[in-house]
Design a protein around this motif. Structure first.
Motif, PDB file in Angstrom:
ATOM      1  N   ASN A 137       0.968  -1.401  -0.015  1.00 53.42           N
ATOM      2  CA  ASN A 137      -0.253  -0.059   0.286  1.00 53.42           C
ATOM      3  C   ASN A 137       0.677   1.231   0.317  1.00 53.42           C
ATOM      4  O   ASN A 137       0.812   2.276  -0.905  1.00 53.42           O
ATOM      5  N   GLU A 138       1.590   0.871   1.111  1.00 51.55           N
ATOM      6  CA  GLU A 138       2.907   2.279   0.303  1.00 51.55           C
ATOM      7  C   GLU A 138       3.483   2.983  -0.369  1.00 51.55           C
ATOM      8  O   GLU A 138       3.823   4.448  -0.578  1.00 51.55           O
ATOM      9  N   LEU A 139       3.481   1.732  -1.150  1.00 53.02           N
ATOM     10  CA  LEU A 139       4.532   1.588  -2.956  1.00 53.02           C
ATOM     11  C   LEU A 139       3.238   2.539  -3.318  1.00 53.02           C
ATOM     12  O   LEU A 139       4.073   3.499  -4.582  1.00 53.02           O
ATOM     13  N   LEU A 140       2.134   1.796  -3.564  1.00 53.54           N
ATOM     14  CA  LEU A 140       1.325   2.316  -4.402  1.00 53.54           C
ATOM     15  C   LEU A 140       0.268   3.999  -4.105  1.00 53.54           C
ATOM     16  O   LEU A 140       0.628   4.385  -5.244  1.00 53.54           O
ATOM     17  N   SER A 141       0.649   4.140  -3.146  1.00 54.78           N
ATOM     18  CA  SER A 141       0.311   5.272  -2.758  1.00 54.78           C
ATOM     19  C   SER A 141       1.729   6.614  -3.266  1.00 54.78           C
ATOM     20  O   SER A 141       2.342   7.374  -4.133  1.00 54.78           O
ATOM     21  N   LEU A 142       2.968   5.816  -2.830  1.00 51.46           N
ATOM     22  CA  LEU A 142       4.309   6.528  -3.596  1.00 51.46           C
ATOM     23  C   LEU A 142       4.389   6.786  -4.949  1.00 51.46           C
ATOM     24  O   LEU A 142       4.730   7.382  -5.308  1.00 51.46           O
ATOM     25  N   LEU A 143       4.021   5.825  -5.286  1.00 50.59           N
ATOM     26  CA  LEU A 143       4.399   5.457  -7.030  1.00 50.59           C
ATOM     27  C   LEU A 143       3.290   6.145  -7.940  1.00 50.59           C
ATOM     28  O   LEU A 143       2.438   6.130  -9.091  1.00 50.59           O
ATOM     29  N   TYR A 144       1.547   6.794  -7.246  1.00 48.31           N
ATOM     30  CA  TYR A 144       0.820   7.454  -8.008  1.00 48.31           C
ATOM     31  C   TYR A 144       0.015   6.274  -8.523  1.00 48.31           C
ATOM     32  O   TYR A 144      -0.558   5.843  -9.158  1.00 48.31           O
ATOM     33  N   ILE A 145       0.229   4.672  -8.276  1.00 54.73           N
ATOM     34  CA  ILE A 145      -0.675   4.082  -8.717  1.00 54.73           C
ATOM     35  C   ILE A 145      -1.830   3.124  -7.703  1.00 54.73           C
ATOM     36  O   ILE A 145      -2.258   3.788  -6.151  1.00 54.73           O
ATOM     37  N   GLU A 146      -3.499   4.257  -8.429  1.00 55.46           N
ATOM     38  CA  GLU A 146      -4.938   3.397  -8.207  1.00 55.46           C
ATOM     39  C   GLU A 146      -4.783   1.977  -7.717  1.00 55.46           C
ATOM     40  O   GLU A 146      -4.693   0.911  -9.057  1.00 55.46           O
ATOM     41  N   ASP A 160       4.067  -7.035 -11.749  1.00 53.45           N
ATOM     42  CA  ASP A 160       5.132  -6.362 -12.609  1.00 53.45           C
ATOM     43  C   ASP A 160       4.750  -4.940 -12.873  1.00 53.45           C
ATOM     44  O   ASP A 160       5.297  -4.047 -13.658  1.00 53.45           O
ATOM     45  N   ALA A 161       3.233  -4.222 -12.845  1.00 51.15           N
ATOM     46  CA  ALA A 161       3.195  -3.177 -12.815  1.00 51.15           C
ATOM     47  C   ALA A 161       3.830  -1.865 -11.427  1.00 51.15           C
ATOM     48  O   ALA A 161       4.164  -0.696 -11.854  1.00 51.15           O
ATOM     49  N   VAL A 162       4.151  -2.918 -10.184  1.00 48.13           N
ATOM     50  CA  VAL A 162       4.134  -2.148  -9.054  1.00 48.13           C
ATOM     51  C   VAL A 162       5.567  -1.895  -9.322  1.00 48.13           C
ATOM     52  O   VAL A 162       6.672  -0.207  -9.656  1.00 48.13           O
ATOM     53  N   ALA A 163       6.717  -2.666 -10.241  1.00 44.40           N
ATOM     54  CA  ALA A 163       8.065  -2.667 -10.660  1.00 44.40           C
ATOM     55  C   ALA A 163       8.363  -1.908 -12.012  1.00 44.40           C
ATOM     56  O   ALA A 163       8.713  -0.743 -11.581  1.00 44.40           O
ATOM     57  N   ASP A 164       7.104  -2.174 -12.460  1.00 42.87           N
ATOM     58  CA  ASP A 164       7.941  -0.657 -13.801  1.00 42.87           C
ATOM     59  C   ASP A 164       7.562   0.459 -12.875  1.00 42.87           C
ATOM     60  O   ASP A 164       8.452   1.786 -14.106  1.00 42.87           O
ATOM     61  N   LYS A 165       6.663   1.076 -12.348  1.00 38.06           N
ATOM     62  CA  LYS A 165       6.491   2.287 -12.175  1.00 38.06           C
ATOM     63  C   LYS A 165       8.006   2.291 -10.857  1.00 38.06           C
ATOM     64  O   LYS A 165       8.569   3.906 -11.130  1.00 38.06           O
ATOM     65  N   ALA A 166       8.585   1.613  -9.875  1.00 42.04           N
ATOM     66  CA  ALA A 166       9.181   1.786  -9.641  1.00 42.04           C
ATOM     67  C   ALA A 166      11.053   2.325  -9.966  1.00 42.04           C
ATOM     68  O   ALA A 166      11.706   2.641  -9.481  1.00 42.04           O
ATOM     69  N   LEU A 167      11.440   1.451 -10.853  1.00 43.67           N
ATOM     70  CA  LEU A 167      11.950   1.232 -12.117  1.00 43.67           C
ATOM     71  C   LEU A 167      11.909   2.673 -12.975  1.00 43.67           C
ATOM     72  O   LEU A 167      13.353   3.280 -12.831  1.00 43.67           O
ATOM     73  N   ALA A 168      10.614   3.603 -12.349  1.00 43.78           N
ATOM     74  CA  ALA A 168      11.077   4.636 -13.325  1.00 43.78           C
ATOM     75  C   ALA A 168      11.159   6.405 -11.916  1.00 43.78           C
ATOM     76  O   ALA A 168      11.107   7.359 -12.010  1.00 43.78           O
ATOM     77  N   PHE A 169      10.629   5.708 -11.143  1.00 44.98           N
ATOM     78  CA  PHE A 169      10.945   6.965 -10.339  1.00 44.98           C
ATOM     79  C   PHE A 169      11.816   7.624  -9.480  1.00 44.98           C
ATOM     80  O   PHE A 169      13.201   6.722 -10.127  1.00 44.98           O
ATOM     81  N   THR A 170      11.870   8.712  -9.526  1.00 50.29           N
ATOM     82  CA  THR A 170      13.197   9.550  -9.761  1.00 50.29           C
ATOM     83  C   THR A 170      13.066  10.788  -8.408  1.00 50.29           C
ATOM     84  O   THR A 170      12.931  12.217  -8.484  1.00 50.29           O
ATOM     85  N   GLY A 171      12.097  10.432  -7.490  1.00 50.41           N
ATOM     86  CA  GLY A 171      11.749  11.352  -6.110  1.00 50.41           C
ATOM     87  C   GLY A 171      13.115  11.878  -5.604  1.00 50.41           C
ATOM     88  O   GLY A 171      14.235  10.914  -6.002  1.00 50.41           O
ATOM     89  N   ILE A 172      13.086  13.389  -5.583  1.00 51.65           N
ATOM     90  CA  ILE A 172      14.273  13.521  -4.149  1.00 51.65           C
ATOM     91  C   ILE A 172      14.089  13.324  -2.381  1.00 51.65           C
ATOM     92  O   ILE A 172      13.037  14.441  -2.655  1.00 51.65           O
TER      93      ILE A 172
END
Length: 197
Positions: A137-146, A160-172
């Motif tokens: 749930n924390e990941l969904l919130s962090l990565l803006y996944i509904e 797969d869906a979570v990993a794909d979003k996470a691999l593109a993550f660039t938060g500072i």
């Protein structure tokens, strides 16, 4: 041909018996990708004869993927009871960590308002508080996944869906050293207190 854990950076962890309580342990729907969801044993108790005892320290609720032909785990997220265990995690993951990987740790004993970036063991970790929720749930919130977007997917598809979003993550986030994090962390909670015996 489906990708097995043995064909990826998970191979050693699997052979050491560290991948526990899995709900996913094998190929996802992306060609060449294997996923793991479960607990990663970080420290085993001393062995008594043949009995298998649960690990003394683990990273729970792990969600991770690795790709065939890559020597490192591409994406890893998990729960840690203490900030200090980052060192243990990095030692266990060792050669499977890479500057190219995306690693997220939800830590129980850091300030709920803080988010950090910590370089350790040749990798960069995003270290976040866990807000009485699950890593998923924390990941969904962090990565803006509904959540609704993932409803129809199976465990591998969700991974797969979570990993794909996470691999593109660039938060500072605020960059701190491991030592600074250890100094600032709170006490380690006893997860077994208030539980009926």
């Amino acid at each position: 041909m489906t990708t097995t854990l043995e064909q990826t950076a998970f191979a050693r962890l699997q052979s050491e018996g560290r991948l526990l309580n899995s709900v996913l342990k094998g190929a996802t729907h992306k060609p060449g990708r294997a996923g793991f969801r479960g607990d990663l044993a970080l420290k085993f108790p001393a062995k008594m004869a043949d009995e298998a005892r649960p690990p003394e320290i683990s990273s729970d609720q792990v969600i991770a993927v690795a790709h065939e032909g890559q020597p490192y785990i591409a994406f890893f997220a998990g729960f840690l009871l203490s900030f200090e265990y980052i060192q243990l995690l990095a030692e266990v993951l060792a050669e499977t960590l890479s500057p190219q990987g995306k690693y997220f740790l939800f830590v129980d004993n850091i300030d709920i308002s803080k988010k950090y970036v910590v370089d350790f063991g040749g990798a960069t970790f995003y270290v976040l508080p866990i807000d009485e929720s699950t890593v998923y749930n924390e990941l969904l919130s962090l990565l803006y996944i509904e959540k609704n977007e993932l409803k129809k997917l199976d465990t591998a598809g969700k991974t797969d869906a979570v990993a794909d979003k996470a691999l593109a993550f660039t938060g500072i986030f605020e960059r701190i050293s491991f030592e600074e994090g250890v100094k600032a962390m709170g006490p380690v909670r006893n997860i077994y207190e208030n539980r009926p015996v």
